[in-house]
Design a protein around this motif. Sequence first.
Motif, PDB file in Angstrom:
ATOM      1  N   THR A 304       1.642  23.431  22.662  1.00 48.47           N
ATOM      2  CA  THR A 304       2.238  22.902  21.369  1.00 48.47           C
ATOM      3  C   THR A 304       1.012  21.818  20.827  1.00 48.47           C
ATOM      4  OG1 THR A 304       2.914  20.743  22.805  1.00 48.47           O
ATOM      5  CG2 THR A 304       4.203  22.527  22.473  1.00 48.47           C
ATOM      6  N   LEU A 305       0.738  22.456  19.402  1.00 51.46           N
ATOM      7  CA  LEU A 305      -0.445  21.927  18.522  1.00 51.46           C
ATOM      8  C   LEU A 305       0.408  21.339  17.139  1.00 51.46           C
ATOM      9  CD1 LEU A 305      -3.431  22.136  18.406  1.00 51.46           C
ATOM     10  CD2 LEU A 305      -3.360  24.299  16.871  1.00 51.46           C
ATOM     11  N   ARG A 306      -0.197  19.981  16.819  1.00 46.59           N
ATOM     12  CA  ARG A 306       0.920  19.960  16.252  1.00 46.59           C
ATOM     13  C   ARG A 306      -0.560  19.151  14.901  1.00 46.59           C
ATOM     14  NH1 ARG A 306       3.777  15.449  18.514  1.00 46.59           N
ATOM     15  NH2 ARG A 306       4.005  14.433  16.255  1.00 46.59           N
ATOM     16  N   THR A 307      -0.367  19.780  13.663  1.00 47.38           N
ATOM     17  CA  THR A 307      -1.411  19.010  12.684  1.00 47.38           C
ATOM     18  C   THR A 307      -0.317  18.307  11.213  1.00 47.38           C
ATOM     19  OG1 THR A 307      -2.661  21.593  13.222  1.00 47.38           O
ATOM     20  CG2 THR A 307      -2.527  20.141  10.774  1.00 47.38           C
ATOM     21  N   HIS A 308      -1.341  17.496  11.446  1.00 49.05           N
ATOM     22  CA  HIS A 308      -0.537  16.733  10.393  1.00 49.05           C
ATOM     23  C   HIS A 308      -1.567  16.042   9.133  1.00 49.05           C
ATOM     24  CE1 HIS A 308       1.919  12.644   9.101  1.00 49.05           C
ATOM     25  NE2 HIS A 308       2.637  12.675  10.360  1.00 49.05           N
ATOM     26  N   LYS A 309      -1.074  16.200   7.850  1.00 44.83           N
ATOM     27  CA  LYS A 309      -1.787  16.329   6.676  1.00 44.83           C
ATOM     28  C   LYS A 309      -1.620  14.915   6.316  1.00 44.83           C
ATOM     29  CE  LYS A 309      -4.282  18.934   5.305  1.00 44.83           C
ATOM     30  NZ  LYS A 309      -5.947  19.395   5.897  1.00 44.83           N
ATOM     31  N   GLY A 310      -0.946  13.206   6.746  1.00 49.43           N
ATOM     32  CA  GLY A 310      -0.791  12.677   5.587  1.00 49.43           C
ATOM     33  C   GLY A 310      -1.832  11.920   5.208  1.00 49.43           C
ATOM     34  N   ALA A 311      -2.922  12.085   5.806  1.00 47.40           N
ATOM     35  CA  ALA A 311      -4.174  11.300   5.084  1.00 47.40           C
ATOM     36  C   ALA A 311      -4.104  11.652   3.925  1.00 47.40           C
ATOM     37  CB  ALA A 311      -4.994  11.093   6.093  1.00 47.40           C
ATOM     38  N   ASP A 312      -4.117  12.422   3.453  1.00 46.67           N
ATOM     39  CA  ASP A 312      -4.014  13.143   1.790  1.00 46.67           C
ATOM     40  C   ASP A 312      -2.967  12.215   1.403  1.00 46.67           C
ATOM     41  OD1 ASP A 312      -5.442  15.074  -0.422  1.00 46.67           O
ATOM     42  OD2 ASP A 312      -3.745  16.275  -0.170  1.00 46.67           O
ATOM     43  N   ASP A 313      -3.229  12.015  -0.031  1.00 45.11           N
ATOM     44  CA  ASP A 313      -2.023  10.829  -0.618  1.00 45.11           C
ATOM     45  C   ASP A 313      -1.715  13.051  -1.217  1.00 45.11           C
ATOM     46  OD1 ASP A 313      -2.679   9.218  -0.152  1.00 45.11           O
ATOM     47  OD2 ASP A 313      -3.521   8.420  -1.947  1.00 45.11           O
ATOM     48  N   LYS A 314      -1.933  14.326  -1.780  1.00 47.50           N
ATOM     49  CA  LYS A 314      -1.033  15.134  -2.372  1.00 47.50           C
ATOM     50  C   LYS A 314      -0.351  15.558  -1.537  1.00 47.50           C
ATOM     51  CE  LYS A 314      -3.135  18.884  -3.667  1.00 47.50           C
ATOM     52  NZ  LYS A 314      -4.172  19.811  -4.426  1.00 47.50           N
ATOM     53  N   SER A 315      -0.527  16.066   0.019  1.00 48.92           N
ATOM     54  CA  SER A 315       0.323  16.310   0.916  1.00 48.92           C
ATOM     55  C   SER A 315       1.507  15.311   1.230  1.00 48.92           C
ATOM     56  CB  SER A 315      -0.357  16.636   2.173  1.00 48.92           C
ATOM     57  OG  SER A 315      -1.429  17.642   2.048  1.00 48.92           O
ATOM     58  N   TYR A 316       1.366  13.810   1.311  1.00 50.72           N
ATOM     59  CA  TYR A 316       1.624  12.912   2.047  1.00 50.72           C
ATOM     60  C   TYR A 316       3.332  12.485   1.081  1.00 50.72           C
ATOM     61  CZ  TYR A 316       4.183   7.957   2.601  1.00 50.72           C
ATOM     62  OH  TYR A 316       5.001   7.326   2.356  1.00 50.72           O
ATOM     63  N   ARG A 317       3.255  13.063  -0.453  1.00 53.82           N
ATOM     64  CA  ARG A 317       3.949  12.931  -1.551  1.00 53.82           C
ATOM     65  C   ARG A 317       4.861  14.979  -1.909  1.00 53.82           C
ATOM     66  NH1 ARG A 317       3.531   8.112  -3.624  1.00 53.82           N
ATOM     67  NH2 ARG A 317       2.031   6.717  -2.869  1.00 53.82           N
ATOM     68  N   CYS A 318       4.165  14.949  -1.328  1.00 47.90           N
ATOM     69  CA  CYS A 318       4.895  16.991  -1.965  1.00 47.90           C
ATOM     70  C   CYS A 318       6.582  17.279  -1.671  1.00 47.90           C
ATOM     71  CB  CYS A 318       3.983  18.241  -1.318  1.00 47.90           C
ATOM     72  SG  CYS A 318       3.779  18.447   0.556  1.00 47.90           S
ATOM     73  N   VAL A 319       6.535  16.063  -0.162  1.00 52.67           N
ATOM     74  CA  VAL A 319       8.090  16.088   0.437  1.00 52.67           C
ATOM     75  C   VAL A 319       8.889  14.790  -0.011  1.00 52.67           C
ATOM     76  CG1 VAL A 319      10.302  16.900   0.924  1.00 52.67           C
ATOM     77  CG2 VAL A 319       8.110  18.621   1.000  1.00 52.67           C
ATOM     78  N   MET A 320       9.541  13.615  -0.752  1.00 53.59           N
ATOM     79  CA  MET A 320       9.573  12.579  -0.751  1.00 53.59           C
ATOM     80  C   MET A 320      11.093  12.008  -1.430  1.00 53.59           C
ATOM     81  SD  MET A 320       7.234   9.509  -2.005  1.00 53.59           S
ATOM     82  CE  MET A 320       6.091   9.568  -0.861  1.00 53.59           C
ATOM     83  N   GLN A 321      11.697  11.805  -0.317  1.00 52.87           N
ATOM     84  CA  GLN A 321      13.269  10.985  -0.970  1.00 52.87           C
ATOM     85  C   GLN A 321      12.637  10.001  -1.459  1.00 52.87           C
ATOM     86  OE1 GLN A 321      15.281   9.981   2.951  1.00 52.87           O
ATOM     87  NE2 GLN A 321      17.343   9.874   1.108  1.00 52.87           N
ATOM     88  N   GLN A 322      13.745   9.578  -2.427  1.00 50.30           N
ATOM     89  CA  GLN A 322      12.752   8.585  -3.755  1.00 50.30           C
ATOM     90  C   GLN A 322      14.390   8.528  -4.648  1.00 50.30           C
ATOM     91  OE1 GLN A 322       9.113   9.122  -5.154  1.00 50.30           O
ATOM     92  NE2 GLN A 322       9.542  10.935  -6.550  1.00 50.30           N
ATOM     93  N   GLU A 323      13.992   7.678  -5.348  1.00 52.28           N
ATOM     94  CA  GLU A 323      15.175   7.091  -6.804  1.00 52.28           C
ATOM     95  C   GLU A 323      14.948   8.358  -8.029  1.00 52.28           C
ATOM     96  OE1 GLU A 323      13.399   4.483  -5.117  1.00 52.28           O
ATOM     97  OE2 GLU A 323      15.339   3.491  -4.777  1.00 52.28           O
ATOM     98  N   ASP A 324      15.328   9.111  -8.737  1.00 48.25           N
ATOM     99  CA  ASP A 324      15.073   9.261  -9.873  1.00 48.25           C
ATOM    100  C   ASP A 324      14.983   8.249 -11.164  1.00 48.25           C
ATOM    101  OD1 ASP A 324      17.439   8.735 -10.987  1.00 48.25           O
ATOM    102  OD2 ASP A 324      18.094  10.887 -10.623  1.00 48.25           O
ATOM    103  N   GLU A 325      15.180   9.247 -12.483  1.00 46.69           N
ATOM    104  CA  GLU A 325      14.106   7.737 -13.259  1.00 46.69           C
ATOM    105  C   GLU A 325      15.946   7.114 -13.545  1.00 46.69           C
ATOM    106  OE1 GLU A 325      15.549  12.201 -14.554  1.00 46.69           O
ATOM    107  OE2 GLU A 325      13.623  11.141 -13.055  1.00 46.69           O
ATOM    108  N   ASP A 326      17.373   8.108 -13.554  1.00 42.38           N
ATOM    109  CA  ASP A 326      18.300   7.104 -13.438  1.00 42.38           C
ATOM    110  C   ASP A 326      19.025   6.369 -12.170  1.00 42.38           C
ATOM    111  OD1 ASP A 326      18.901   7.858 -16.059  1.00 42.38           O
ATOM    112  OD2 ASP A 326      19.206  10.054 -15.246  1.00 42.38           O
ATOM    113  N   GLY A 327      18.437   6.371 -11.365  1.00 41.51           N
ATOM    114  CA  GLY A 327      18.482   5.079  -9.904  1.00 41.51           C
ATOM    115  C   GLY A 327      19.113   5.814  -8.740  1.00 41.51           C
ATOM    116  N   LYS A 328      19.235   6.974  -8.856  1.00 40.81           N
ATOM    117  CA  LYS A 328      19.784   8.358  -7.583  1.00 40.81           C
ATOM    118  C   LYS A 328      18.879   8.882  -7.005  1.00 40.81           C
ATOM    119  CE  LYS A 328      23.542   9.151 -11.089  1.00 40.81           C
ATOM    120  NZ  LYS A 328      24.438  10.452 -11.851  1.00 40.81           N
ATOM    121  N   VAL A 329      19.561   8.837  -5.394  1.00 31.87           N
ATOM    122  CA  VAL A 329      18.563   9.389  -4.684  1.00 31.87           C
ATOM    123  C   VAL A 329      17.920  11.075  -4.243  1.00 31.87           C
ATOM    124  CG1 VAL A 329      18.205   8.824  -1.750  1.00 31.87           C
ATOM    125  CG2 VAL A 329      18.813   6.194  -3.674  1.00 31.87           C
TER     126      VAL A 329
END
Length: 505
Positions: A304-329
């Motif tokens: 098993t081999l795991r690679t984590h690119k979370g130290a890079d901001d672009k990689s960290y934010r490319c899939v993110m759960q958050q609110e839109d401009e209207d507050g909908k998640v």
Amino acid sequence: MGNQKPQSQNIVIENKQTSVKLKYVKLGYHYLISNFMYFSLIPLILTLAHLSLEDLAQLFHRLDLGLVSGTLVCTALTVCLATLYFSWRPREVYLLDFSCFKPEPALMCSRETFMRQTSLAELFNDETQAFHRKIIERSGYGQRTYVPKAALEDVPSASMGKAREEVEMVVFGAIDELLAKTGVNVKDIGILVVNCSLFNPTPSLSAMVVNRYKLRGNILSYSLGGMGCSAGLISVDLAKRLLQDQPNTYALVVSTESMTLNWYGGKNKSMLITNCLFRLGSSAVLLTNKWTERRRSKYQLMHTLRTHKGADDKSYRCVMQQEDEDGKVGVELSRDLLTVAGEAIKTNITMLGPLVLPASEQILFLANLVGRKIFKMKIKQYVPDFKLAFEHICIHAGGRAVLDEIEKNLSLTKWHVEPSRMTLYRFGNTSSSSLWYELAYTEAKGRVRKGDRVWQIAFGSGFKCNSGVWRALRRINPAKEKNPWIDEIDEFPVDVPDIQPVIGH
């Protein structure tokens, strides 16, 4: 009277210090006793390390050891060394069996049904509906993927209760089938790992499984959340590590995703994509380190081999759960997703290569690397031929575009990518469980032979890329398997006309 209080405080402090000292003395004592065999071997090993064969012969001669005595000494030494080796060697991990949940036909959702239900929800305007239609038509999905019951109601709605019902249906369905296939007593399961990225209730999903199956009180149970579509292999890796410290036990790994509470009702197009992508599914995998189970196990876990690119901001934010401009998640997918995924996969396979590739490919890769980095030669980076390392490849069915890119960049054949494409077409993106639907497809086709090597590769939010390498311990006979593909596998050859136009783009 005035001095009594400080004296009592001093006595308390001295008692605490004494108890702490006794605590460490006890710990040291237990550690020494538990590992006495190993400590007793240290002087013997150090002595033997400095003795030559001639020295050993003289030792036997001086002690006047006869043939019987010498044999006994050699036997005892061999037993000690063998015990030491098997005690320190990592335990082998076997995949006894696995199962994939197949929902009932009433939960099927065609492209037309999907568009009708999104219009009934009265959350979207003409523009967002047109975007939905565009995505679903290009997704590579067929007409028989599955969605939760709540999404097919006359007025689609979501609640915590309906989300629990969805998860219980798919998780319990997969586990029930797995227990029926293996015949393992639930009381023998010592490790439980459940992963679901977006739905994390209290009590946890692992507690839900413990309660349903009345698993034993000292089980090591874990619920992994927020780890995306690659969480299935993360769970396998965690179970593997736990099995190194828990002898003669079983580990149950359950992978799923919940859609009921994660429907996005806004107008942000980068968030609307997830409405079209995810579908209903779950898998259950039973691992074990019991050598007596090797004979009836399907696979052995090699790496098993795991690679984590979370130290890079672009990689960290490319899939993110958050609110839109209207507050909908919702879950926002960045335009950089394919680029980030490509970089993560490149890093992962670069680390995996030395573990699995034949020497010929490693030499070519090294020569190319030296030429580019040291001699500054303007040559194209050499991509090793992973088809030489694996007979079967299961790529997370995250989307048609991702599969296209991996097929192209790794120079894979359509045969190698077929399980992923067919899974995407028949079941859609079932998140972390998709790899097991793909392996089930490979088995249903009768392709798995003894000694075959299987590569599972998945990627997900964070951004992460993970690989799992398995070796088949026996030929898998599809006629004897309970498999979600068995009753319909002949309906899905690669060149079927209604599939080819979608897959071929």
